[in-house]
Scaffold this motif. Sequence first.
Motif, PDB file in Angstrom:
ATOM      1  N   SER A 152       0.888  -1.157   0.000  1.00  0.00           N
ATOM      2  CA  SER A 152       0.000   0.000   0.000  1.00  0.00           C
ATOM      3  C   SER A 152       0.930   1.211   0.000  1.00  0.00           C
ATOM      4  O   SER A 152       2.155   1.050   0.035  1.00  0.00           O
ATOM      5  CB  SER A 152      -0.896  -0.008   1.241  1.00  0.00           C
ATOM      6  OG  SER A 152      -0.109  -0.038   2.420  1.00  0.00           O
ATOM      7  N   PHE A 153       0.388   2.396  -0.040  1.00  0.00           N
ATOM      8  CA  PHE A 153       1.246   3.585  -0.038  1.00  0.00           C
ATOM      9  C   PHE A 153       0.792   4.543   1.066  1.00  0.00           C
ATOM     10  O   PHE A 153      -0.399   4.803   1.227  1.00  0.00           O
ATOM     11  CB  PHE A 153       1.212   4.280  -1.396  1.00  0.00           C
ATOM     12  CG  PHE A 153       1.922   3.510  -2.463  1.00  0.00           C
ATOM     13  CD1 PHE A 153       3.257   3.766  -2.757  1.00  0.00           C
ATOM     14  CD2 PHE A 153       1.282   2.490  -3.156  1.00  0.00           C
ATOM     15  CE1 PHE A 153       3.931   3.037  -3.727  1.00  0.00           C
ATOM     16  CE2 PHE A 153       1.944   1.755  -4.124  1.00  0.00           C
ATOM     17  CZ  PHE A 153       3.274   2.020  -4.409  1.00  0.00           C
ATOM     18  N   ARG A 154       1.760   5.037   1.825  1.00  0.00           N
ATOM     19  CA  ARG A 154       1.492   5.948   2.937  1.00  0.00           C
ATOM     20  C   ARG A 154       2.095   7.318   2.670  1.00  0.00           C
ATOM     21  O   ARG A 154       3.121   7.437   1.990  1.00  0.00           O
ATOM     22  CB  ARG A 154       2.075   5.387   4.242  1.00  0.00           C
ATOM     23  CG  ARG A 154       1.400   4.116   4.734  1.00  0.00           C
ATOM     24  CD  ARG A 154       1.995   3.621   6.044  1.00  0.00           C
ATOM     25  NE  ARG A 154       1.347   2.413   6.519  1.00  0.00           N
ATOM     26  CZ  ARG A 154       0.253   2.395   7.286  1.00  0.00           C
ATOM     27  NH1 ARG A 154      -0.283   3.548   7.692  1.00  0.00           N
ATOM     28  NH2 ARG A 154      -0.279   1.250   7.661  1.00  0.00           N
ATOM     29  N   LEU A 155       1.462   8.316   3.274  1.00  0.00           N
ATOM     30  CA  LEU A 155       1.984   9.674   3.185  1.00  0.00           C
ATOM     31  C   LEU A 155       3.011   9.876   4.293  1.00  0.00           C
ATOM     32  O   LEU A 155       2.793   9.471   5.433  1.00  0.00           O
ATOM     33  CB  LEU A 155       0.834  10.683   3.330  1.00  0.00           C
ATOM     34  CG  LEU A 155       1.086  12.080   2.773  1.00  0.00           C
ATOM     35  CD1 LEU A 155       1.266  12.024   1.252  1.00  0.00           C
ATOM     36  CD2 LEU A 155      -0.071  13.007   3.132  1.00  0.00           C
ATOM     37  N   LYS A 156       4.109  10.504   3.958  1.00  0.00           N
ATOM     38  CA  LYS A 156       5.184  10.746   4.931  1.00  0.00           C
ATOM     39  C   LYS A 156       4.870  12.058   5.683  1.00  0.00           C
ATOM     40  O   LYS A 156       4.953  13.144   5.118  1.00  0.00           O
ATOM     41  CB  LYS A 156       6.529  10.832   4.221  1.00  0.00           C
ATOM     42  CG  LYS A 156       7.719  10.830   5.154  1.00  0.00           C
ATOM     43  CD  LYS A 156       9.034  10.838   4.362  1.00  0.00           C
ATOM     44  CE  LYS A 156       9.260   9.511   3.653  1.00  0.00           C
ATOM     45  NZ  LYS A 156      10.592   9.483   2.981  1.00  0.00           N
ATOM     46  N   ILE A 157       4.480  11.896   6.942  1.00  0.00           N
ATOM     47  CA  ILE A 157       4.028  13.041   7.737  1.00  0.00           C
ATOM     48  C   ILE A 157       5.144  13.578   8.629  1.00  0.00           C
ATOM     49  O   ILE A 157       5.822  12.827   9.328  1.00  0.00           O
ATOM     50  CB  ILE A 157       2.824  12.653   8.622  1.00  0.00           C
ATOM     51  CG1 ILE A 157       1.663  12.119   7.769  1.00  0.00           C
ATOM     52  CG2 ILE A 157       2.366  13.853   9.464  1.00  0.00           C
ATOM     53  CD1 ILE A 157       1.077  13.112   6.821  1.00  0.00           C
TER      54      ILE A 157
END
Length: 500
Positions: A152-157
């Motif tokens: 899956s793809f996550r946002l880098k926060i």
Amino acid sequence: MSVRVRFAPSPTGKLHLGNVRTAIFNYLYARNKGGKFILRLEDTDAERSTEESVKNLISDLKWLGIQWDEGPEVGGNYGPYRQTERYHIYKEHLEKLVKEGKAYPCYCDKESLDRLREEAREKGRNFIYPGTCRNLTEKERKEKEAANIKPSFRLKITPHTVSFNDLIRGNVSIHTDLFGDFIIVRQDLSPTYNFAVVIDDYLMKITDVLRGEDHLSNTPKQIILYDMFGYEKPRFGHFSMILGPDNSKLSKRHGDVSLAAFREKGFLSEALFNALALLGWSDPDEREILKIEELMERFSLDRINKSAAVFDENKFRYINKQHIISLDIKDFAEKAKPYFEKEEIIPKEFDENIQNWFLKLCELIQKRVTLLSDVVSQSKTVFEYDPSAIDDEGRAVLEEEECLKVILAYAVKSENRDLTTREKYIELVNEIKNELKVKGKNLYHPLRLCVSSSMSGPDLDILVPVIEIGASLDLPIKIESSSKRAWRLVNFLREQGYKI
């Protein structure tokens, strides 16, 4: 810039009243500001989204009186208006974020994430993704891919506080520690809600995002995405939730609270629109009965209450009754007709005589009807007569001295007599009144028993002509004249031992 708002439901079932209110508030806001109202279908849930739900959703919105300026069936310059037709757009945006190092693939399996989530729950903490895959080396990523693990793809926060001015609630601040690196694209490459909605809202030039407070926690995530894309952000506003009578969130446990259910119950579309608009919004002059055009003119966000609105079906019914009363008689008859046809009380094809009589029937019941589905039951006294159904109150009337004389006199004098107008009925009543020297309840109570076998109901000077005209017509259900009813009552009373 001209106002552009959207209603973006997921076609996974029936439209809930809470969703419908969101559509109404957006619609009224757009019309009040001279802006555009866009309908967009968020149909990325492949398992639950169905074409049948899409069809019903569009039908319900049209029935309610909502006309969208862009969207399914009408098109527009910023389509497609279904998310499943926009996957290529989301793919391009994902590639951009990954290329810029703002998003990363996550290879964590569901089981391990569920285990971490459960551990956080047991410790009373909110689950935050620990960043397991955030800093994988290129070698580690290739090993995952070689093992055929789909990411899956996550946002880098970057940890910080996200603040914005809510159009309804004022200043709101939420720290990113509450959610961490969240998923924007799933393993099957379908976009998550927060990812798709930002892209769609920006590309469709949405200026104001107005929705329920259950989306308040999504807003900081979306603001971060706007910033990462370098997109101009819309204004945000969040409506308070709708509570049931027990002050818990309105849901299925309060019964079927779908728009379809209220449509089926017999609510007028304009009345339901009116009632829902008042759930959390108040008119400047505290008026309760408003047409859609009046609501468009008077609506403003500053009249929306920050506290939760409580759903009260009795209030909805009251509003519906007022709208029914205000209908032109021909409009009311048109809306009532299907309910009579369903019960096979009237023919589907009318000649002029039946049409004129049906209008008189509708005049008789219009002010007594709360829901359209009540029209048949409120007409019962026209189509049914049963002297044995007289209740205790009516039986008490039969013990009064002059009652039996009035009943017999009406039976005799109404026989073969024209009572098809109010004037002719009143003429007969006056004859009985003068001959028997009776008046008031001693006259009208027994007359009511003659005609309806009940102590309550429509005014007799309106009811009797409807009965008499109906008795002369060829209807699927034969109507008994008031004279025949009176004689049935006389014979019934004689069988019961009354001296009449």
